[in-house]
Scaffold this motif. Structure first.
Motif, short mmCIF file in Angstrom:
data_model
loop_
_atom_site.label_atom_id
_atom_site.label_comp_id
_atom_site.label_asym_id
_atom_site.label_seq_id
_atom_site.Cartn_x
_atom_site.Cartn_y
_atom_site.Cartn_z
N PHE A 197 14.60 -0.87 -6.09
CA PHE A 197 15.44 0.23 -5.60
C PHE A 197 16.14 -0.14 -4.30
O PHE A 197 17.31 0.20 -4.10
N VAL A 198 15.44 -0.83 -3.41
CA VAL A 198 16.06 -1.18 -2.12
C VAL A 198 16.63 -2.61 -2.15
O VAL A 198 16.98 -3.17 -1.12
N MET A 199 16.73 -3.18 -3.37
CA MET A 199 17.41 -4.46 -3.57
C MET A 199 16.75 -5.61 -2.82
O MET A 199 17.41 -6.43 -2.19
N LYS A 200 15.42 -5.63 -2.87
CA LYS A 200 14.66 -6.73 -2.28
C LYS A 200 13.80 -7.39 -3.35
O LYS A 200 13.54 -6.80 -4.41
N GLU A 201 13.35 -8.59 -3.06
CA GLU A 201 12.62 -9.37 -4.05
C GLU A 201 11.22 -8.83 -4.30
O GLU A 201 10.70 -8.89 -5.42
N SER A 202 10.58 -8.30 -3.26
CA SER A 202 9.19 -7.88 -3.38
C SER A 202 8.91 -6.73 -2.41
O SER A 202 9.68 -6.51 -1.47
N ALA A 203 7.83 -6.02 -2.64
CA ALA A 203 7.46 -4.90 -1.77
C ALA A 203 5.94 -4.79 -1.70
O ALA A 203 5.22 -5.31 -2.55
N TYR A 204 5.47 -4.10 -0.67
CA TYR A 204 4.03 -3.91 -0.48
C TYR A 204 3.79 -2.51 0.04
O TYR A 204 4.45 -2.05 0.98
N LEU A 205 2.85 -1.82 -0.60
CA LEU A 205 2.53 -0.44 -0.23
C LEU A 205 1.73 -0.39 1.06
O LEU A 205 0.86 -1.24 1.32
N LEU A 206 1.99 0.65 1.85
CA LEU A 206 1.25 0.91 3.08
C LEU A 206 0.66 2.31 3.00
O LEU A 206 1.26 3.21 2.42
N ASN A 207 -0.51 2.49 3.59
CA ASN A 207 -1.16 3.81 3.52
C ASN A 207 -0.45 4.85 4.38
O ASN A 207 -0.38 6.02 4.02
N PHE A 208 0.02 4.42 5.54
CA PHE A 208 0.69 5.34 6.46
C PHE A 208 1.89 4.63 7.10
O PHE A 208 1.83 3.43 7.37
N GLY A 209 2.93 5.39 7.37
CA GLY A 209 4.10 4.81 8.00
C GLY A 209 3.84 4.33 9.41
O GLY A 209 4.12 3.18 9.76
N TYR A 210 3.29 5.20 10.24
CA TYR A 210 3.08 4.87 11.66
C TYR A 210 2.18 3.65 11.79
O TYR A 210 2.51 2.66 12.45
N GLN A 211 1.05 3.72 11.15
CA GLN A 211 0.08 2.61 11.20
C GLN A 211 0.66 1.36 10.56
O GLN A 211 0.46 0.24 11.04
N GLY A 212 1.39 1.53 9.48
CA GLY A 212 1.88 0.40 8.72
C GLY A 212 2.90 -0.44 9.47
O GLY A 212 2.83 -1.67 9.46
N ILE A 213 3.87 0.21 10.12
CA ILE A 213 4.88 -0.58 10.81
C ILE A 213 4.30 -1.23 12.07
O ILE A 213 4.68 -2.34 12.44
N MET A 214 3.34 -0.57 12.71
CA MET A 214 2.66 -1.20 13.84
C MET A 214 2.01 -2.51 13.40
O MET A 214 2.16 -3.56 14.04
N SER A 215 1.31 -2.45 12.29
CA SER A 215 0.60 -3.63 11.79
C SER A 215 1.58 -4.68 11.28
O SER A 215 1.33 -5.89 11.40
N THR A 216 2.71 -4.25 10.74
CA THR A 216 3.73 -5.19 10.27
C THR A 216 4.29 -6.00 11.44
O THR A 216 4.42 -7.23 11.36
N ILE A 217 4.63 -5.31 12.53
CA ILE A 217 5.13 -6.00 13.71
C ILE A 217 4.09 -7.00 14.22
O ILE A 217 4.41 -8.16 14.53
N ASP A 218 2.84 -6.55 14.28
CA ASP A 218 1.76 -7.41 14.75
C ASP A 218 1.62 -8.66 13.89
O ASP A 218 1.39 -9.76 14.41
N ALA A 219 1.77 -8.50 12.57
CA ALA A 219 1.58 -9.63 11.66
C ALA A 219 2.76 -10.60 11.67
O ALA A 219 2.59 -11.79 11.39
N LEU A 220 3.95 -10.12 11.98
CA LEU A 220 5.15 -10.95 11.89
C LEU A 220 5.31 -11.90 13.07
O LEU A 220 6.04 -12.90 12.97
#
Length: 419
Positions: A103-126
């Protein structure tokens, strides 16, 4: 001498907490009752509600309610138990990820339990300590908290300011050359307070000159912007230039949860390094199956977005015609800027709710500068043109009371706890 840890907390309640004795239960932590929608009940009275992020009106859509109910009956609230990496993985989670990525025209996606927590952890992991983060000074609190986790350097640029962006990219480039790291640039597809789109097209163009990766939080753009609803990147014709796309289910999807989308190798890395998901229980089947139905409706019923924008345009054009300052919003988020103090704002909102039956979000200092009152409205596909006319009439009345000092006099006569 070691101080009691709680001494500071007991003596300083914070810029918002100091208003708690007067505000809690009414201005903050209000209780809205009844079916989710434009008409709800507040303190026993019917109110016209402009404070729900249910953009497409899916919260009470009959197919959504049935999907949620059927999933609850089939799986209960607990299934699956455990983190996905250990015991909580299902076909439904994989299916939702495939459909979100497409739908968002990307190759792959990964579910997150919560938005707030998820993007924090994404930044940390990147990023690592050698990498540099460049981000908008008006970024949402979840982004700011994610950046706080970063042990390396970070630079903020003036909100949506291209000159400031480039200046800080230059600084980041010089720093990254010294540390041997890379650069993560973070912005929002839609800034949720002011309603402006991030300048994604211009930022993507800067990749021709600077070597960085782009993370976009598109919580308010997903489902509302772009020809298909794929968000601000689609709207601006630069979705391919977004390296990591993030959105939450808490807006257009009227649920809970979130996702990130990117090239497969990036998502594969995040699956094994995103701590907030590796060590957290999987998103329950009620939300997972329910999200599949919501996404189906979003894809197959463009009339929902069309109705949303009919209401957005009617509300925003009506406000501008009546001389209200709504800033430079170019999204569904509809801010109205007025001048006044926090006590005046509290009196005004009380008047709106009690005498005009209008419920909306009020934003004051420290979220915005002192002396400014921001009334934020979220139009939805469920609102009617009659709702909009009723609101415009009420706004004209409260503006007059603010200008002629009525609210100020009432506020001065009210005892306010600011200790």
């Amino acid at each position: 001498m070691v101080k009691d840890l709680f001494e500071r907390i007991q003596n300083n309640k914070g810029p918002l907490g100091k208003w708690a004795s007067q505000a809690e239960g009414y201005y903050v932590f209000p209780k809205l009752e009844g079916e989710l929608g434009p008409r709800m009940t507040f303190h026993g009275k019917s109110i016209l509600n402009w404070s729900l992020n249910d953009y497409l009106g899916l919260a009470n859509h009959p197919e959504v309610r049935k999907a949620d109910t059927d999933a609850a009956i089939q799986y209960g609230a607990a299934y699956p138990m455990g983190a996905r990496m250990m015991s909580g993985h299902t076909d439904a989670h994989e299916q939702l990820e495939r459909e979100l990525a497409a739908f968002v025209m990307k190759e792959s996606a990964y579910l997150l339990n919560f938005g707030y927590q998820g993007i924090m952890s994404t930044i940390d992991a990147l990023v690592t300590k050698n990498d540099i983060i460049v981000y908008d000074v008006d970024a949402h609190a979840c982004i700011i908290d994610g950046v706080r986790l970063h042990m390396g350097k970070r630079f903020t640029y003036r909100h949506n300011d291209l000159e400031s962006m480039e200046k800080n990219l230059q600084r980041a480039t010089k720093m990254a050359e010294e540390t041997g790291g890379g650069i993560l640039f973070i912005t929002e597809g839609v800034f949720g307070m002011r309603g402006q789109q991030g300048k994604l097209k211009e930022i993507v163009a800067m990749k021709e000159k600077y070597n960085f990766r782009l993370l976009v939080d598109d919580a308010h753009g997903f489902g509302t912007l772009g020809k298909t609803g794929a968000g601000a990147g689609e709207e601006q014709g630069c979705q391919d230039g977004i390296d990591v796309y993030f959105s939450t289910f808490a807006k257009s999807m009227a649920s809970i949860g979130a996702f990130i989308a990117a090239d497969k190798d990036i998502i594969d890395y995040l699956k094994y390094n995103l701590r907030s998901q590796m060590f957290a229980k999987a998103l329950p089947m009620i939300q997972t199956v329910g999200a599949l139905k919501r996404l189906e409706l979003l894809r197959n019923h463009p009339e929902l977005k069309d109705k949303l924008w009919e209401n957005v345009n009617a509300l925003q054009n009506g406000l501008k015609e009546k001389g209200f300052n709504i800033g430079d919003t170019n999204t569904c988020v509809t801010p109205v800027y007025l001048e006044g103090s926090i006590p005046e704002a509290m009196v005004m909102v009380n008047d709106l709710r009690e005498n005009y039956g209008i419920f909306l979000s009020i934003v004051v200092y420290p979220v915005i500068p002192k002396g400014i009152i921001l009334l934020r409205m979220i139009p939805t596909a469920s609102h009617t043109l009659a709702d909009i006319e009723e609101t415009l009439t009420a706004f004209e009345a409260i503006r007059e009371k603010l200008i002629n000092g009525t609210y100020k006099k009432i506020a001065e006569a009210t005892t306010v706890d600011v200790s």
